[in-house]
Design an enzyme around this catalytic site. Structure first.
Site, PDB file in Angstrom:
ATOM      1  N   SER A   1      38.200  46.829  47.115  1.00  0.00           N
ATOM      2  CA  SER A   1      39.440  45.731  48.092  1.00  0.00           C
ATOM      3  C   SER A   1      40.445  46.156  48.932  1.00  0.00           C
ATOM      4  CB  SER A   1      39.478  44.674  46.887  1.00  0.00           C
ATOM      5  OG  SER A   1      39.127  43.881  46.682  1.00  0.00           O
TER       6      SER A   1
ATOM      7  N   GLU B   1      44.314  46.410  50.995  1.00  0.00           N
ATOM      8  CA  GLU B   1      44.991  46.661  50.173  1.00  0.00           C
ATOM      9  C   GLU B   1      45.656  48.324  50.394  1.00  0.00           C
ATOM     10  OE1 GLU B   1      44.218  48.027  47.046  1.00  0.00           O
ATOM     11  OE2 GLU B   1      43.252  46.064  46.056  1.00  0.00           O
TER      12      GLU B   1
ATOM     13  N   ARG C   1      49.811  43.404  43.412  1.00  0.00           N
ATOM     14  CA  ARG C   1      49.330  44.911  44.127  1.00  0.00           C
ATOM     15  C   ARG C   1      50.438  45.690  44.571  1.00  0.00           C
ATOM     16  NH1 ARG C   1      45.622  43.744  41.696  1.00  0.00           N
ATOM     17  NH2 ARG C   1      42.818  43.397  42.062  1.00  0.00           N
TER      18      ARG C   1
HETATM   19  N1  EPU Z   1      33.905  35.229  47.151  1.00  0.00           N
HETATM   20  C1  EPU Z   1      33.788  34.882  48.890  1.00  0.00           C
HETATM   21  N2  EPU Z   1      32.503  36.045  49.138  1.00  0.00           N
HETATM   22  C2  EPU Z   1      32.450  37.328  48.758  1.00  0.00           C
HETATM   23  C3  EPU Z   1      33.432  37.283  47.186  1.00  0.00           C
HETATM   24  C4  EPU Z   1      33.576  36.411  47.181  1.00  0.00           C
HETATM   25  O1  EPU Z   1      33.576  34.079  48.731  1.00  0.00           O
HETATM   26  O2  EPU Z   1      31.675  37.639  49.207  1.00  0.00           O
HETATM   27  C5  EPU Z   1      34.695  34.595  46.836  1.00  0.00           C
HETATM   28  C6  EPU Z   1      33.878  33.643  45.472  1.00  0.00           C
HETATM   29  O3  EPU Z   1      34.016  31.674  45.869  1.00  0.00           O
HETATM   30  C7  EPU Z   1      34.430  33.712  44.235  1.00  0.00           C
HETATM   31  C8  EPU Z   1      36.091  34.140  44.858  1.00  0.00           C
HETATM   32  O4  EPU Z   1      35.555  35.101  46.502  1.00  0.00           O
HETATM   33  O5  EPU Z   1      34.946  33.753  43.415  1.00  0.00           O
HETATM   34  C9  EPU Z   1      36.818  35.810  43.944  1.00  0.00           C
HETATM   35  O6  EPU Z   1      36.079  36.405  44.335  1.00  0.00           O
HETATM   36  P1  EPU Z   1      35.863  37.923  42.693  1.00  0.00           P
HETATM   37  O7  EPU Z   1      35.750  37.618  41.955  1.00  0.00           O
HETATM   38  O8  EPU Z   1      35.140  38.950  43.946  1.00  0.00           O
HETATM   39  O9  EPU Z   1      37.549  38.447  43.108  1.00  0.00           O
HETATM   40  P2  EPU Z   1      38.759  38.693  44.681  1.00  0.00           P
HETATM   41  O10 EPU Z   1      39.638  37.898  44.656  1.00  0.00           O
HETATM   42  O11 EPU Z   1      37.719  38.548  46.077  1.00  0.00           O
HETATM   43  C10 EPU Z   1      39.912  40.474  43.303  1.00  0.00           C
HETATM   44  C11 EPU Z   1      40.618  42.134  42.861  1.00  0.00           C
HETATM   45  C12 EPU Z   1      39.098  42.231  43.227  1.00  0.00           C
HETATM   46  C13 EPU Z   1      39.278  42.347  41.151  1.00  0.00           C
HETATM   47  C14 EPU Z   1      38.529  41.121  41.035  1.00  0.00           C
HETATM   48  C15 EPU Z   1      37.931  40.720  40.021  1.00  0.00           C
HETATM   49  C16 EPU Z   1      41.950  41.919  45.449  1.00  0.00           C
HETATM   50  C17 EPU Z   1      42.183  42.290  46.576  1.00  0.00           C
HETATM   51  N3  EPU Z   1      41.163  42.230  44.560  1.00  0.00           N
HETATM   52  O12 EPU Z   1      38.982  39.918  43.904  1.00  0.00           O
HETATM   53  O13 EPU Z   1      39.846  44.158  42.971  1.00  0.00           O
HETATM   54  O14 EPU Z   1      38.426  43.679  40.867  1.00  0.00           O
HETATM   55  O15 EPU Z   1      39.081  40.205  41.817  1.00  0.00           O
HETATM   56  O16 EPU Z   1      39.079  40.481  38.890  1.00  0.00           O
HETATM   57  O17 EPU Z   1      42.782  41.604  44.010  1.00  0.00           O
HETATM   58  C18 EPU Z   1      40.279  46.185  44.001  1.00  0.00           C
HETATM   59  O18 EPU Z   1      42.164  45.933  43.584  1.00  0.00           O
HETATM   60  O19 EPU Z   1      39.984  46.930  44.996  1.00  0.00           O
HETATM   61  C19 EPU Z   1      39.482  45.308  43.499  1.00  0.00           C
HETATM   62  C20 EPU Z   1      38.146  45.203  43.473  1.00  0.00           C
END
Ligand code: EPU
Length: 342
Positions: free
Chosen positions: A239, A335, A166
């Site tokens: 995010s 972010e 990012r």
């Molecule tokens: N989780 C929680 N609570 C929640 C949501 C998620 O505990 O409310 C935990 C779950 O265990 C889950 C883990 O967090 O397995 C990861 O969640 P997720 O797969 O949704 O991915 P993320 O790391 O939260 C990142 C990117 C997103 C992208 C997703 C999918 C960042 C800051 N965010 O989110 O990007 O869509 O992976 O690849 O890196 C964005 O940048 O705007 C964005 C949406």
């Protein structure tokens, strides 16, 4: 008509997906990037601050913008076939998701995991958008920009863009570059990225056992639609917090103290922690203060339930940051770009 339009004291409420009712001293809608030098030379523009805006899907205004907002409305896609690789130059103002769907329709691979990300093509390299195991940097050959410091057009190859998680030179030197076009190199086939949590399960649910890029895109659409609130329905900027990187000792200590912590090992011994998990564990998921809230669908997403102001949204974000520090000793970084931070 003309290459740009100028509006004084313009409302930005429909130009940022968090729907913050901020104003710009001057707003320039740009339809022809070649007219940028002339526009930037106007005394009113030259003497003030500049902010480049695509769809406004990755920023939070904490106040009015006392300068010129450049809204990029440029259009155009040019393809050159080079053996199996397509070199595609795309104007900054094109919508990212339209472009991804177009590439899939043409039979080009690579961007399938990045479908449905809001924003413009010109914004994609700024924060090196990423999702489901792919970062856009991998498919960017170069970025064309107006370099306001040097007063000339610059073409930055991938290395010069200094992409990170990012992050890029465009984010680290805010105000210097105005991205005007992005050049991609897309293959016809490549190894699909299916390892991110949920993709294989979704493909199985769809009954697909030999996935093509458009199948993966469809799986990502299903996952995103289920998990992330739609900015057309409720104001948000995706995010709001980055997943924090911590050193090996901190990561291991946290994992011992909280065995359920979600964390991914990094190449250099560091750990990338799930910010969503930290926020949920600290009790902030679904929290609401007036119209500012943390989504009850995804803990990473700051939402505007109606008429929250920029300062109200930022106050809630800081409450989350402070709460996570108090509980885990880890500082979350926003972010999106926060404009007018105190
Ligand atoms: N989780 C929680 N609570 C929640 C949501 C998620 O505990 O409310 C935990 C779950 O265990 C889950 C883990 O967090 O397995 C990861 O969640 P997720 O797969 O949704 O991915 P993320 O790391 O939260 C990142 C990117 C997103 C992208 C997703 C999918 C960042 C800051 N965010 O989110 O990007 O869509 O992976 O690849 O890196 C964005 O940048 O705007 C964005 C949406």
């Amino acid at each position: 008509m003309g290459g740009y339009t100028l509006i004084e004291n313009a409302s930005l409420v429909s130009r940022n997906t968090l729907r913050v009712d901020a104003r710009a001293k001057l707003l320039a809608e740009i339809r022809d990037a070649a007219r940028l030098p002339e526009l930037l030379d106007f005394p009113a523009v030259r003497e003030g601050r500049l902010l480049v805006l695509g769809e406004g899907s990755n920023l939070l205004f904490t106040g009015d913008f006392d300068g010129t907002v450049l809204a990029m409305h440029t259009r155009g896609v040019h393809v050159e076939q080079d053996g199996d690789v397509a070199r595609i130059a795309v104007a900054a103002g094109e919508r990212w998701d339209d472009f991804v769907r177009w590439t899939l329709g043409q039979g080009y691979a690579g961007l399938e995991n990045l479908i449905l990300i809001p924003g413009t093509v010109g914004a994609a390299p700024i924060q090196n958008i990423g999702a489901y195991g792919t970062e856009v940097a991998e498919f960017i050959e170069s970025v064309e920009a107006w370099d306001t410091r040097e007063g000339r057009v610059a073409t930055l190859g991938r290395a010069a863009c200094a992409f990170g998680y990012r992050d890029s030179v465009f984010k680290r030197e805010p105000g210097r570059y105005i991205v005007t076009a992005v050049r991609f190199a897309l293959p016809r086939t490549h190894e699909l990225k299916l390892d991110y949590a949920g993709i294989r399960e979704e493909l199985a649910r769809m009954g697909v056992d030999r996935p093509a890029p458009f199948h993966v895109a469809e799986a990502v659409v299903h996952l995103r639609t289920r998990k992330l609130p739609d900015p057309a329905v409720i104001g948000n900027a995706g995010s709001f917090f980055k997943n924090p990187l911590v050193d090996a000792a901190t990561g291991e200590a946290l994992r011992r103290a909280h065995p359920e912590l979600v964390a991914w090992p990094g190449a250099d011994g560091r750990w990338k922690l799930s910010a969503a998990w930290l926020i949920e564990a600290a009790g902030f998921k679904g929290l609401r203060e007036g119209d500012a809230g943390i989504s009850n669908r995804h803990a990473l997403v700051l939402v505007n339930h109606g008429h929250a102001s920029g300062p109200q949204l930022w106050a809630l974000a800081r409450r989350v940051i402070d709460g996570v520090i108090a509980m885990f000793g880890v500082r979350l970084e926003p972010e999106p770009v926060v404009i007018g931070t105190d």
